[in-house]
Design a protein around this motif. Structure first.
Motif: not given
Length: 508
Positions: A43-44, A120-123, A158-161
Motif C-alpha cells: 500500500m505504501s 496509498a497514493s492510488r487510494g 493494481f498491485n502497485n500502491s
C-alpha cells in the motif's frame, strides 16, 4: 466494441502459457531482483520491486487477466454497479484464510480499503470520490461514491500502491505483521541478503485455468527466495551461468550473450513501457513551469534512448503516452514539445526564468542501468543549456525514499509499463511524488475519470495528455522493450511486467 477490441489487442503483454505438460511439485527457486525493496507493505509504495515480491503474499479484490481485463481475485465476481454508477456491491469469496489461519470477512476488507484510502497514493486518488465503504454482511462490501469514477475497479486490481486485504486487527502504519491471503507467506527477511517465502498450506486458489494474474494460482514450489543483486553486470553473469532461476531487468546489450547461454534463456516483453523523468512541481527550481519547459527543450530523447538501449530493436522514439496499437493512443500536445534537442535555445529561455545557477538535482540509480545512461546524456545537454547539474546516484530503495521528500530532488528517473487504465499512471495523482496539482490537471483528469462511456473516455484522455505536455509534470522519453532471463530448469513462468511465480515449477 471496435475500440475495445483494439485496446485488448494492444495491451496483451502476456504470452501464452509456457507449458501444457504436468508440472512437478516441490523445490526452491532463487529470483535475482534489482535490489532490496524499501518496504513489504504494497500500500505504501509505488515501486515495482515491492509489487513483484508482495503480490505472492498479499491479494486484492480484483486483478488483471492476460488481456488486461479486470477479473475477480478475492471477490467472488465483478462488482454489481448501480445504474447511476455510484454504488459498487462486492461479493467476497468464502473460505479464504489469512496466513494466521483466521477467516477473511467483510470487516477485514472494509478496514483494509479504509487504510488504502489513507496511506496509498492510488487510494488517496480514489478517496475524493468515495463517500462510504461499508460491510453489508460478512460476505459483502459496498462502496458508495459521490460521483461516478470509472477507474475504481482498475485501481482495486493494481498491485502497485495496492488495495491489499489484510486482517482488520493488523492495520498498523507502518505495517508490523505481514499477513496476507496469498499462495506464499513470509518466513524470513534478511536485509540485503534475501526474502524467503514459503508455501501457505491454507491457500484457496480460484478454479479454472490460470489467466494472466487471474484464474488459478498453483503452488508447485516449496519456497521462493528473492535475492537483491544491484549490479546489472552481476545479474547478467548470474543469468548466463544459471546461478539464479530467474533474473529481472537485464541490460538489453547483453541479449545476445544471454541468448548464447546453455543455462538460461532471455525473455523479452515488447513493448514493455516507457522511461520517464518526473519533475518536482512542489518545491525547488523545477516548481517553475518555464524551467521545466526549458529542460524539455534542451533534451534529445533520441540520444538518451540510443545510449540506454543501443539499437532500435529495443526502443522506439515516441512521445505519445500510449503507442499506436493502443486504443488510448493520441498525439495531443506532442508536436513541438518532444525530442527538441536545442540546448542553446533552452539556455535563452532559462535566462528569462531568473535561474541563478542553482543545482538541478537529478536522482537516479544504476540498478536500472538504462536510467543511469539516460541521466548521463541528459546531464550533458542540460549543462550546454546552462544548468548546474547535480546528478545523485543512489540505490533504488534510497531513491524511492528520497523522492517522497520534496526538499531533496528536482528530477527523478523511473519507468512504467503501459498500463491498461491511464488513471493508474502515478503522476496523475496529486499525492504521488512530483505532486502535480493545478486547475488544468484537475479539470482534465476529473472529466476523464468521471466519464463511464468508453468511447468518450478515449476522447477525454487526449485532453489529459495535452495537459501533461502543456504543464510538463513529467517527460516520457520513448518506448522500450524489457529483457529478463529464466533458467532452462524453470517452467510455468509467463512473461509479465511484474513477474510472478505461483505457477512456476522446476523440471525434474
Amino acid at each position: 466494441m471496435k475500440s475495445l477490441i483494439a485496446f485488448l489487442l494492444g495491451t496483451a503483454l502476456f504470452a501464452l502459457p509456457t507449458t501444457l505438460m504436468a508440472q512437478e511439485k516441490g523445490g526452491i527457486i532463487n529470483v535475482a531482483t534489482i535490489g532490496e525493496p524499501p518496504t513489504l507493505d504494497p500500500m505504501s509504495s509505488t515501486a515495482d520491486l515491492v509489487g513483484i515480491v508482495t503480490q505472492h503474499i498479499f491479494e486484492t479484490l480484483y486483478t488483471f487477466d492476460k488481456r488486461w481485463n479486470v477479473t475477480p481475485l478475492l471477490a467472488e465476481s465483478l462488482p454489481d454497479i448501480s445504474a447511476d454508477g455510484k454504488s459498487y456491491t462486492i461479493k467476497l469469496r468464502s473460505g479464504i484464510k489469512f496466513h494466521d489461519n483466521s477467516d477473511m470477512t467483510s470487516e477485514d476488507v472494509v478496514a483494509s480499503l479504509t487504510r488504502w484510502t489513507k496511506i496509498a497514493s492510488r487510494g488517496k486518488q480514489a478517496a475524493g470520490f468515495i463517500e462510504a465503504i461499508a460491510a453489508v454482511d460478512p460476505a459483502t462490501v459496498k462502496i458508495t461514491l459521490r460521483q461516478p469514477y470509472a477507474p475504481l475497479t482498475s485501481l482495486l486490481a493494481f498491485n502497485n500502491s495496492a488495495a491489499i486485504v489484510i486482517p482488520s486487527d493488523k492495520q498498523d502504519e507502518p505495517m508490523k505483521d505481514f499477513i496476507g491471503t496469498g499462495p506464499y507467506m513470509l518466513k524470513e527477511r534478511k536485509a540485503d541478503q534475501y526474502i524467503q517465502l514459503v508455501r501457505f498450506s491454507g491457500y484457496k486458489s480460484r478454479g479454472g485455468d490460470s489467466d494472466g494474474y487471474g484464474g488459478a494460482r498453483h503452488q508447485y514450489l516449496d519456497e521462493i527466495r528473492f535475492v537483491p543483486v544491484p549490479d546489472p553486470n552481476t545479474r547478467v553473469e548470474a543469468a548466463v551461468s544459471g546461478q539464479f532461476d530467474y533474473v529481472d531487468s537485464i541490460p538489453v546489450e547483453s541479449f545476445d550473450k544471454l541468448k548464447a547461454s546453455t543455462a538460461s534463456q532471455p525473455i523479452i516483453l515488447k513493448p514493455f513501457g516507457y522511461p520517464v523523468f518526473v519533475f518536482n512541481t512542489k518545491e525547488g527550481i523545477a516548481k517553475n513551469i518555464e524551467v521545466r519547459k526549458a529542460i524539455r527543450q534542451a533534451l534529445s530523447m533520441e540520444d538518451m534512448l540510443a545510449a540506454a538501449f543501443g539499437n532500435t530493436d529495443f526502443y522506439t522514439l515516441d512521445g505519445d503516452i500510449y503507442p499506436e496499437a493502443y486504443s488510448w493512443h493520441t498525439d495531443a500536445g506532442v508536436e513541438g514539445n518532444y525530442n527538441i534537442a536545442k540546448p542553446e535555445e533552452a539556455g535563452e529561455a532559462l535566462k528569462k526564468t531568473g535561474y541563478n545557477g542553482e543545482p538541478l538535482r537529478i536522482l537516479t540509480s544504476r540498478q536500472y542501468e538504462f536510467h543511469y545512461k539516460m541521466a548521463q546524456v541528459a546531464a550533458e545537454y542540460l549543462k550546454l543549456a546552462g544548468f548546474a547539474v547535480d546528478m545523485q546516484v543512489v540505490d533504488w530503495a534510497t531513491l524511492t525514499q528520497r523522492r517522497a521528500d520534496p526538499k531533496l530532488w528536482d528530477i527523478y528517473i523511473s519507468h512504467s509499463p503501459f498500463l491498461p487504465e491511464p488513471a493508474l499512471i502515478g503522476s496523475l495523482s496529486t499525492s504521488s511524488p512530483g505532486w502535480w496539482d493545478t486547475p488544468a490537471r484537475k479539470a482534465a483528469v476529473d472529466a476523464f475519470t468521471s466519464e463511464v462511456d468508453s468511447a468518450k473516455r478515449i476522447e477525454l484522455w487526449a485532453n489529459v495528455q495535452k495537459a501533461i505536455y502543456d504543464e510538463a509534470p513529467f517527460m516520457k522519453i520513448g518506448d522500450f522493450n524489457a529483457v529478463s532471463a529464466e533458467s532452462n530448469k524453470l517452467e510455468g513462468v509467463d512473461p509479465a511486467p511484474w513477474p510472478y511465480f505461483w505457477n512456476a515449477s522446476i523440471k525434474k
